[in-house]
Structures are given as structure tokens and as C-alpha cells.
Design an enzyme around this catalytic site. Sequence first.
Site, PDB file in Angstrom:
ATOM      1  N   CYS A 122      -6.724 -11.552   1.738  1.00 40.12           N
ATOM      2  CA  CYS A 122      -6.261 -10.255   1.262  1.00 40.12           C
ATOM      3  C   CYS A 122      -5.294  -9.556   2.212  1.00 40.12           C
ATOM      4  O   CYS A 122      -4.896 -10.104   3.228  1.00 40.12           O
ATOM      5  CB  CYS A 122      -7.454  -9.396   0.888  1.00 40.12           C
ATOM      6  SG  CYS A 122      -8.195  -9.959  -0.672  1.00 40.12           S
ATOM      7  N   ASP A 123      -4.967  -8.313   1.871  1.00 40.41           N
ATOM      8  CA  ASP A 123      -3.730  -7.660   2.280  1.00 40.41           C
ATOM      9  C   ASP A 123      -3.406  -7.711   3.769  1.00 40.41           C
ATOM     10  O   ASP A 123      -2.305  -8.076   4.159  1.00 40.41           O
ATOM     11  CB  ASP A 123      -3.760  -6.198   1.834  1.00 40.41           C
ATOM     12  CG  ASP A 123      -3.718  -6.046   0.334  1.00 40.41           C
ATOM     13  OD1 ASP A 123      -4.131  -6.988  -0.364  1.00 40.41           O
ATOM     14  OD2 ASP A 123      -3.285  -4.990  -0.156  1.00 40.41           O
ATOM     15  N   GLU A 495      -1.290   3.607   1.618  1.00 35.36           N
ATOM     16  CA  GLU A 495      -0.613   3.170   0.398  1.00 35.36           C
ATOM     17  C   GLU A 495      -0.692   4.278  -0.642  1.00 35.36           C
ATOM     18  O   GLU A 495      -1.723   4.933  -0.786  1.00 35.36           O
ATOM     19  CB  GLU A 495      -1.261   1.903  -0.159  1.00 35.36           C
ATOM     20  CG  GLU A 495      -1.020   0.681   0.701  1.00 35.36           C
ATOM     21  CD  GLU A 495      -1.605  -0.585   0.120  1.00 35.36           C
ATOM     22  OE1 GLU A 495      -1.243  -1.656   0.606  1.00 35.36           O
ATOM     23  OE2 GLU A 495      -2.431  -0.495  -0.820  1.00 35.36           O
ATOM     24  N   SER A 521       1.160   0.137  -2.433  1.00 34.92           N
ATOM     25  CA  SER A 521       0.421  -1.059  -2.804  1.00 34.92           C
ATOM     26  C   SER A 521       1.363  -2.026  -3.507  1.00 34.92           C
ATOM     27  O   SER A 521       2.355  -1.620  -4.118  1.00 34.92           O
ATOM     28  CB  SER A 521      -0.724  -0.676  -3.751  1.00 34.92           C
ATOM     29  OG  SER A 521      -1.180  -1.788  -4.464  1.00 34.92           O
TER      30      SER A 521
END
Length: 618
Positions: A122-123, A495, A521
Site C-alpha cells: 500500500c501507499d 491527502e 489520494s
Amino acid sequence: MPKYRSSTTTQGRNMAGARALWRATGMNSGDFNKIIVAVVNSFTQFVPGHVHLRNVGKLVSEEIYINGGVAKEFNTIAIDDGIAMGHSGMLYSLPSRDLIADSVEYVINAHCVDAMVCISNCDKITPGMLMAALRLNIPTVFVSGGPMESGSVTLSRYNNSSDVKLSLVDAITASANPNITDIDKEQIELEACPTCGSCSGMFTANSMNCLMEVLGLAQPGNGSLLATHFDRKEMFLNAGRYIMNLSRLYYEKDNSIVLPRNIANKMAFENAAMLDIAMGGSTNTVLHLLAAAQEGEISFTMKDIDRLSRKVPHLCKIAPNSDRYYMEDFHRAGGVMGILGELQRCGLLYENTYNILNKSLLDTLRQYDIKLCQDLEIKRMYAAAPAGVRTIKPFSQNNRWNSLDIDRFAGCIRSQEYAYSQDGGLAVLYGNLAPKGCLVKTAGVISELKSFRGPAKVYESQEESVQAILTGQVCSGDVVVIRYEGPKGGPGMQEMLYPTSFLRSMGLDLHCALITDGRFSGGTSGLSVGHISPEAASAGLIGLVCDGDMININISKRSIVLEVSDYVLKNRYEIEISRGTKAWTPSCRNRDVSFSLKAYAKLVTSADTGAVRDRSQL
């Protein structure tokens, strides 16, 4: 020949204590002459993209042992940006990237590890591990957990006529959309995120995992093969084989081309940027590429992104830029190698970059580009399809599409001839509001909004802007300005998915712009301009914008201009400076900032350099 790094702790009379401790971890005398590989996992039950990774580290470790190495697994932290979104938890997301990089460095160097396999998804986890890999420069292989399947639901407002495909963003926008009934909202929430894996669109996590393929540090399919699919198991097994091959090439044959800085070099970074631009990836990827380049001492800047964005066509629209295509569709169309094949036919790629397969990019494309591929097993891999069954188990289904998507006219991936535009899905804008640049994902901007002029509505926090949007204070034609949300000013560079999603919910996303020194995002669409540099907290001009000021955004001219005279701006600057120690801080924001975040803010730079630490302060 390079010595095994691990020999520092495994060889010599004076290392008896270290060897005794190694033995207590399960090693024996025969292991002390072997390559020690760290399996850097990121399993957590907090994040859907990582919830299925508990046992995959064991798969990689067993393959390392089979191939003559010693595997030792450890874990990093992982934050779910979607769960942290919309409240103070998002302040911690970007700083966690640097903590992950540091934690990997600490474990690897403290234990003198020879090589590593990074299991990310993930991010902030993939970029954090990438920063560590380039910082450490030891043989490294990346393998991600894979994307989530898209959701599907039949809604009453569609008269039960057809299923609607879903992602996380649909759940967020539905929550504030007055035209969606409570029943439909609940159905969307229940079905938006049906499986383990990174969220199902071309959001930040999937964008980064795709970029790892072209950077050369991950296998083809890494960014697009579903987390639930049985084929993904082979990727983890391959990671164990590849890392042992790379390690032997380096330590036993003195072949330094296999090191991360030589694989992910300047040409590979430019290829990665071109892929990102062509597929309309998340703007966060630019932030992370810039940060990773600094770790690898690679000269790669916003100017390079700007240059490339002007010549690379936009070939692909995946959610949130499309409500038709999701990651499973992208994979069916050939994934990363499918887009790279089209860019190669345009003559845009550096073809001689190297990768963990021990091949050049050109040779890899000859094998994996589905337009050229003759290998039935590779075609079968790209035919991996979703099952539509709720699960958090990896490798739990083996569905296949009946055919691949090789339509380059109107399919998921287009050829240059049929591109959505000839100048890419990301753009860098410059002007008095952003002399060091800012970013917009043009893939999510309709043509009517690519030139926009409107009055500013200024907010000094994400929370304040959300309240204004939901209570009708933002009108059609406005430019929403959210400042003091940059790396230093937030701190943490939140974000802005909730403000952009709620503009969409209120029917304003096609009639307003939003600009910020924060970030977005990967799920954001609309005219959303972020990463404005310098940020307000670093005396950026965005800190001097007032309600009603006219702001002119022109994507084709790559410009963003505050239409206020120099005389007025000078007066505003003097007033701001007169605030003394409170200058360049929010005038009325109630936010508790922890000690750790204050420490982060002391060293962090603006987004144009990747929001990395200011080394001049160290």
C-alpha cells in the site's frame, strides 16, 4: 569479489557471541557461510492490502532456503490511508514513509544483511521500502501483495437493470451524495471493498507497484495481478529464486549491475515517469519518485517530469478516471508491459535498462508484451480474472478471462494513434502561485476544465474546507484553496480525498477547481492541483491568497497564476511578516500536533523535492 556483509557477524573468533545469538534464531554452523537475506514483510491486520501477507513471507523464505540462502523475516509498520482519511490520522501517513525507510535501514545495517526481498503493497510502504533499497544499495527484489478485486452492486436507482462496478471512492462519495438513498449507500459500502489487496483502481498503491516493474525491481505483473489469484503465489516463490540469483551475481561474480542504484538508474526513473504519465497514475507517485531518486543520488527532478509530460501520450484510463476499467481489466490488457509496449513502439523508452529478471527492458517486452507474446503461460497469467467472492485469503481463486484485451482502439490500453491525449495524464504547472511547480492529474480532468479562472475560497485546513463544501458555501466557478496542509504546514501533507470527493457528491466537481499545498489520494479526480511549492508554511505565495482573488489555471499552457498586483502582494507580505513568530502559520486552526510530527516538520522540505528531509539541517 565483494565480501558477504553478513561475514561481519558470522566469521572470526571475536564474533562467537553473535554466532551464538544467530544459532538461537535457528541457524547452524553450515549457515554461516551462506548469503543472509532479509524478508522485509509488512503484514498487518489494519490494512486490506496487507491483511493477507502473514504467511507469504514464509513462502519467500522457504524458496531462499531451497536455493541455498538463509532467510530472516521482519516486519515494517503500515498505515491504511483510507482509514486514516478525513481526520487527524492522515497527518501520520506521509511521515510513515520515512519511518519505514529508516526502520529497514536500521535492521539491515544493524545485522549486516546481504540482500533483501521487500513484500510491500500500500501507499507509503512501497515507496518507503524503495527509498531504503536505494539508500542501502544491496541486492533487492520487490513483490507486492496485489490489487483488490473491484466491487459490484445492483442499485435501485438503476432499476435493477445492471451491476455497477465499485471502488473505495464510490463509498466515500455516496456518503455525502443527497441523491443516493440510505439503502443504496449501505449497499455501496458493503460491496466497495470485497477482497484483500490494494484498492481496486489506479490509486497510489497500485500506481507505485506498477512503477516498480519498469524501475526493474519487480516482476512483470507485480502491479496488476490480483491478490486473490492463485498465480500470485508463483510471484512470491520467484522472488526467493530471483534474490538468490542476484546475490550470487554480485557476491560471487562481482557483477554490480544487479544493485538497485544500477537497475533503477536515471533512465529507469524516466521510464517510470513515462509509464505514470501514460497511465494517468496518482500524483503521489511523483512525490515518491523524487524522494527515491534523492536516496539513490539520481539527478531526477520536477523539470524532468515536466519535460516528459509534454511528449508522452495518455494511453489508459482506470478508476477513478474511468467507471469502466479497474485493475483486473488493466491486467487483462497486458498491464504495465502492455503500456510499455505501446510506448516502445512510439520510440519513447530507454530500452536497455536492466531488471531483476537479468534481462534488458527490450528483451522483457519481447517476452511479456501481449501484443508480441508467444508464450502461452504468460498469456494465461494475464488472463487471470476476479472471482467476485468476498475473501481475505491470497491465492484463493483461479478464474480466467476467456480472452485477453488487445484492443488498442477502444480497449483499456490504447495505442498512440488512439490516445486520450498526446501530452499525458499528469502535468506540472508553474506560475507565481507555484514557482517551484505543482501537479495535476490531467487524466481526471474533463476538457472543459483544462482552462479555468475563478475566485478563491480560502481555507486553512482540510476540515474547514469539508465543512464549507457540505454546507453550501462553495459555489460553481469557485477555486477552493486549502493551505497550510503541506509537509511542514500540516504537518504531514494530508491527502485531500474528502474535499474532492464531496465536491463530486455535491455536483461541483465539474464546475470548480481545488488547489492545495497538500496532496491528493490516487482516488482523486476533477481539476485538483496539489503539491504547490513552496508551501504556505515555507513562505509560499499560496499563504497570501485572500477570498475573492482571481486564480487562472491553464493546463495546456502549464500555468497557474494568482491575478493580484505585485504592489498588493508586497503589502500582504509585510503584514504577514509583522506577525513575528506566528508568520506563515494558520491564523485560526485548532489542531493538536504531536511531538513526533513537530520533529518531522522541523526537517521536511516542500513537495518539489519529494518532501524528504532537509540534509542541510543535519
